[in-house]
Write a protein that holds these residues in place. Structure first.
Motif, PDB file in Angstrom:
ATOM      1  N   GLU A 158      20.735 -28.784  38.605  1.00  0.00           N
ATOM      2  CA  GLU A 158      20.214 -27.430  39.979  1.00  0.00           C
ATOM      3  C   GLU A 158      20.139 -28.569  41.068  1.00  0.00           C
ATOM      4  O   GLU A 158      20.070 -27.249  41.960  1.00  0.00           O
ATOM      5  N   TRP A 159      19.091 -29.103  41.095  1.00  0.00           N
ATOM      6  CA  TRP A 159      18.834 -29.705  43.266  1.00  0.00           C
ATOM      7  C   TRP A 159      19.789 -30.354  43.355  1.00  0.00           C
ATOM      8  O   TRP A 159      19.640 -30.275  44.409  1.00  0.00           O
ATOM      9  N   SER A 160      21.636 -30.606  43.050  1.00  0.00           N
ATOM     10  CA  SER A 160      21.939 -30.719  43.805  1.00  0.00           C
ATOM     11  C   SER A 160      23.684 -30.294  43.814  1.00  0.00           C
ATOM     12  O   SER A 160      23.736 -28.901  43.602  1.00  0.00           O
ATOM     13  N   TYR A 161      23.133 -29.981  45.781  1.00  0.00           N
ATOM     14  CA  TYR A 161      25.074 -29.596  45.918  1.00  0.00           C
ATOM     15  C   TYR A 161      26.263 -31.041  45.907  1.00  0.00           C
ATOM     16  O   TYR A 161      25.260 -31.075  47.530  1.00  0.00           O
ATOM     17  N   SER A 162      26.876 -31.432  45.026  1.00  0.00           N
ATOM     18  CA  SER A 162      27.974 -32.390  45.726  1.00  0.00           C
ATOM     19  C   SER A 162      28.750 -32.226  46.555  1.00  0.00           C
ATOM     20  O   SER A 162      29.082 -31.050  47.051  1.00  0.00           O
ATOM     21  N   GLY A 168      29.717 -38.847  45.586  1.00  0.00           N
ATOM     22  CA  GLY A 168      29.378 -37.204  46.211  1.00  0.00           C
ATOM     23  C   GLY A 168      27.864 -36.511  45.519  1.00  0.00           C
ATOM     24  O   GLY A 168      27.714 -35.543  46.531  1.00  0.00           O
ATOM     25  N   GLN A 169      27.569 -37.100  44.587  1.00  0.00           N
ATOM     26  CA  GLN A 169      26.299 -35.943  44.068  1.00  0.00           C
ATOM     27  C   GLN A 169      25.207 -37.184  44.305  1.00  0.00           C
ATOM     28  O   GLN A 169      24.863 -38.116  44.271  1.00  0.00           O
ATOM     29  N   SER A 170      23.885 -36.206  44.877  1.00  0.00           N
ATOM     30  CA  SER A 170      22.783 -36.754  45.250  1.00  0.00           C
ATOM     31  C   SER A 170      22.270 -37.209  43.441  1.00  0.00           C
ATOM     32  O   SER A 170      22.233 -36.942  42.941  1.00  0.00           O
ATOM     33  N   ALA A 171      20.987 -38.280  43.773  1.00  0.00           N
ATOM     34  CA  ALA A 171      20.031 -39.109  42.806  1.00  0.00           C
ATOM     35  C   ALA A 171      19.030 -38.289  42.639  1.00  0.00           C
ATOM     36  O   ALA A 171      18.872 -37.416  43.603  1.00  0.00           O
ATOM     37  N   TYR A 218      20.404 -33.253  48.765  1.00  0.00           N
ATOM     38  CA  TYR A 218      19.268 -32.692  47.238  1.00  0.00           C
ATOM     39  C   TYR A 218      18.722 -31.610  47.629  1.00  0.00           C
ATOM     40  O   TYR A 218      17.782 -31.905  48.451  1.00  0.00           O
ATOM     41  N   ASN A 219      18.782 -30.447  46.876  1.00  0.00           N
ATOM     42  CA  ASN A 219      16.900 -29.073  46.682  1.00  0.00           C
ATOM     43  C   ASN A 219      17.827 -28.733  48.037  1.00  0.00           C
ATOM     44  O   ASN A 219      16.196 -28.500  48.916  1.00  0.00           O
ATOM     45  N   GLY A 220      18.424 -28.758  48.835  1.00  0.00           N
ATOM     46  CA  GLY A 220      19.238 -28.504  49.947  1.00  0.00           C
ATOM     47  C   GLY A 220      18.787 -28.533  51.413  1.00  0.00           C
ATOM     48  O   GLY A 220      18.663 -28.637  52.377  1.00  0.00           O
ATOM     49  N   ILE A 221      18.061 -30.357  51.178  1.00  0.00           N
ATOM     50  CA  ILE A 221      18.116 -31.162  52.532  1.00  0.00           C
ATOM     51  C   ILE A 221      18.968 -32.405  52.045  1.00  0.00           C
ATOM     52  O   ILE A 221      20.082 -32.639  50.783  1.00  0.00           O
ATOM     53  N   LYS A 222      19.951 -32.086  53.080  1.00  0.00           N
ATOM     54  CA  LYS A 222      21.113 -33.561  52.804  1.00  0.00           C
ATOM     55  C   LYS A 222      20.705 -34.740  53.011  1.00  0.00           C
ATOM     56  O   LYS A 222      19.853 -35.736  53.246  1.00  0.00           O
ATOM     57  N   CYS A 223      21.948 -35.499  51.890  1.00  0.00           N
ATOM     58  CA  CYS A 223      21.615 -36.846  51.554  1.00  0.00           C
ATOM     59  C   CYS A 223      21.827 -37.795  53.422  1.00  0.00           C
ATOM     60  O   CYS A 223      22.378 -37.256  54.267  1.00  0.00           O
ATOM     61  N   GLY A 224      20.908 -39.017  53.057  1.00  0.00           N
ATOM     62  CA  GLY A 224      21.616 -39.555  53.708  1.00  0.00           C
ATOM     63  C   GLY A 224      20.124 -39.799  54.459  1.00  0.00           C
ATOM     64  O   GLY A 224      19.717 -40.904  55.420  1.00  0.00           O
ATOM     65  N   THR A 225      19.253 -38.593  53.813  1.00  0.00           N
ATOM     66  CA  THR A 225      17.926 -38.777  54.720  1.00  0.00           C
ATOM     67  C   THR A 225      16.737 -38.828  53.917  1.00  0.00           C
ATOM     68  O   THR A 225      15.289 -38.725  54.418  1.00  0.00           O
ATOM     69  N   GLU A 258      21.097 -42.205  34.835  1.00  0.00           N
ATOM     70  CA  GLU A 258      20.744 -41.067  33.867  1.00  0.00           C
ATOM     71  C   GLU A 258      22.323 -40.021  33.749  1.00  0.00           C
ATOM     72  O   GLU A 258      22.724 -39.874  34.323  1.00  0.00           O
ATOM     73  N   HIS A 259      22.074 -39.159  32.656  1.00  0.00           N
ATOM     74  CA  HIS A 259      22.956 -38.815  32.048  1.00  0.00           C
ATOM     75  C   HIS A 259      23.381 -37.473  33.051  1.00  0.00           C
ATOM     76  O   HIS A 259      24.541 -37.177  33.552  1.00  0.00           O
ATOM     77  N   ASN A 260      22.382 -36.918  33.420  1.00  0.00           N
ATOM     78  CA  ASN A 260      22.608 -36.100  34.941  1.00  0.00           C
ATOM     79  C   ASN A 260      22.875 -35.469  35.252  1.00  0.00           C
ATOM     80  O   ASN A 260      23.950 -34.784  35.593  1.00  0.00           O
ATOM     81  N   SER A 261      22.830 -36.347  36.607  1.00  0.00           N
ATOM     82  CA  SER A 261      23.707 -36.478  37.211  1.00  0.00           C
ATOM     83  C   SER A 261      24.903 -38.057  37.974  1.00  0.00           C
ATOM     84  O   SER A 261      24.735 -38.662  38.814  1.00  0.00           O
ATOM     85  N   TRP A 262      24.563 -39.015  36.914  1.00  0.00           N
ATOM     86  CA  TRP A 262      25.249 -40.653  36.457  1.00  0.00           C
ATOM     87  C   TRP A 262      24.864 -41.114  37.640  1.00  0.00           C
ATOM     88  O   TRP A 262      25.085 -42.417  38.542  1.00  0.00           O
ATOM     89  N   ASN A 263      23.431 -41.014  38.433  1.00  0.00           N
ATOM     90  CA  ASN A 263      22.588 -41.847  39.340  1.00  0.00           C
ATOM     91  C   ASN A 263      21.027 -42.571  38.836  1.00  0.00           C
ATOM     92  O   ASN A 263      21.293 -42.036  37.480  1.00  0.00           O
TER      93      ASN A 263
END
Ligand SMILES: Cc1ncc(COP(=O)(O)O)c(C=O)c1O
Length: 373
Positions: free
Chosen positions: A279-283, A136-139, A167-174, A104-109
């Motif tokens: 807004e939900w991503s912290y890359s 490095g950016q969450s889906a 993603y929304n404060g929760i760590k990627c990989g989980t 998707e355009h929004n996140s590229w994921n």
């Protein structure tokens, strides 16, 4: 010629040698050992109460996750198209068929609508979905999980590039049934080569450890009842990992600072757009990446070759896997138009090494600004 600027070279913290020396002093040079245990437990502390299993590579971790999800020859496994080939290669190791999903355009994921389309149109249910957290950016896990819950589809989160992202404060990989990290030479943390599988339960972690140790049974002689793999991380490599994890936050802050500097210095170039951060991503901003608008008359390849003439490494975005000759027979789902193809056509990743100075960033930006058409 000025010093070479690499895309994302390894950056040691200075503490790595201490752990390597410990391994030498105790002669614990073999796979497994105290450094591996500590690397895994430090990773668990960082992520919360998950079960981390260190491996030789991120690719190995994806492979083991697929084995544990019982992927067999002929099965479908859904996978982001916009990614490095290592996300999908392990599907082929098992004789299964990757089915690619657009971005998707929004996140590229992964685009949740394209995912839904795949689920509605495939004639049999896929065994798993490999979601990549690109560059490095969450889906968008909120939307993706709605689809996966509806169809009871397990997620393998390929967070190889996204350690430190949220993603929304929760760590990627989980987010998935399994999560995957890579510590190869160009990742935000590097152990020269290595990976980590994040499991939800202790039973999964024990099974993964069994599989990566040649599936050797607990017996007074070598006993094997199923296929195993030699994917254990070495005690020396894990020493690098412990020291590297200690400086993760610094590295994320620096990558984000580099991205901010590029955005600031290139803000007047109308034909350049940066990878968005919803807004939900912290890359972790692993690689600062831009899109070059068609009307600029400049192509990504021209920008990359101009930078190369000045001893600076930059590269195209991943060529989508559905368009790779390796996967020409595989299915691909998109909604209206193929987004990842257009990202590939106009995308460039700029040097983003955490040793870069503001002057280095200025140097890259000046070259881009002065390219003559
Ligand atoms: C998205 C993605 N998945 C998987 C991998 C595989 O990791 P490794 O090189 O540790 O096998 C990489 C990096 O190489 C990657 O970028």
């Amino acid at each position: 010629m000025e010093n070479r600027l690499y895309l994302s070279p390894p950056h040691m913290s200075g503490n790595e040698k201490k752990y390597i020396d410990l391994a030498f002093e105790s002669n614990w040079i073999a796979p497994l050992g105290p450094n591996v245990d500590k690397f895994e437990s430090t990773m668990n502390e960082y992520l919360g109460s998950h079960y981390a299993v260190a491996m030789t590579s991120g690719t190995a971790a994806i492979h083991i996750a697929l084995v544990m999800l019982d992927v067999k020859p002929g099965d479908y496994v859904l996978c982001s198209s916009m990614t490095f080939v290592a996300s999908a290669n392990p599907v082929l190791y098992l004789g299964a068929e990757p089915v690619f999903i657009d971005s998707e355009h929004n996140s590229w994921n992964i685009c949740p609508r394209s995912l839904e389309k795949a689920m509605q149109n495939l004639e049999k249910k896929p065994k798993a979905l490999i979601v990549v957290d690109l560059l490095g950016q969450s889906a968008d896990y909120g939307e993706i999980k709605k689809v996966c819950d509806k169809y009871n589809l397990p997620i393998i989160e390929d967070a190889a590039e996204a350690l430190g992202a949220k993603y929304n404060g929760i760590k990627c990989g989980t987010f998935g049934e399994y999560g995957v990290f890579s510590f190869n030479g160009n990742k935000i943390l590097s152990t020269s080569g290595g990976g980590m599988l994040i499991c939800k339960t202790k039973e999964q972690a024990l099974r993964a450890k069994h599989l990566i140790t040649q599936a050797r049974e607990d017996a007074p002689y070598y006993l094997h009842t199923e296929v195993g793999y030699n994917y254990r991380m070495s005690n020396i490599v894990a020493g690098l990992g412990i020291a590297q994890l200690g400086i993760l936050e610094d590295r994320v802050n620096k990558k984000r600072f580099i991205n901010k500097c590029y955005q600031e210095k290139l803000k007047d170039i109308s034909y350049i757009r940066f990878m968005p951060e919803p807004e939900w991503s912290y890359s972790n901003r692993w690689l600062t990446s831009i899109l070059v608008d068609d009307d600029s008359l400049l192509t990504p390849t021209e920008i990359i070759s101009e930078l190369e003439k000045n001893n600076i490494e930059a590269r195209r975005l991943w060529k989508p896997l559905h368009s790779q000759p390796l996967f020409e027979k595989n299915k691909y789902f998109f909604d209206n138009e193929s987004v990842c193809d257009s990202l590939f056509e106009s995308g460039v990743s700029l040097p983003s090494g955490t040793q870069m100075t503001e002057k280095d960033i200025e140097r890259v930006c000046n070259i881009i600004k002065n390219i003559k058409k």
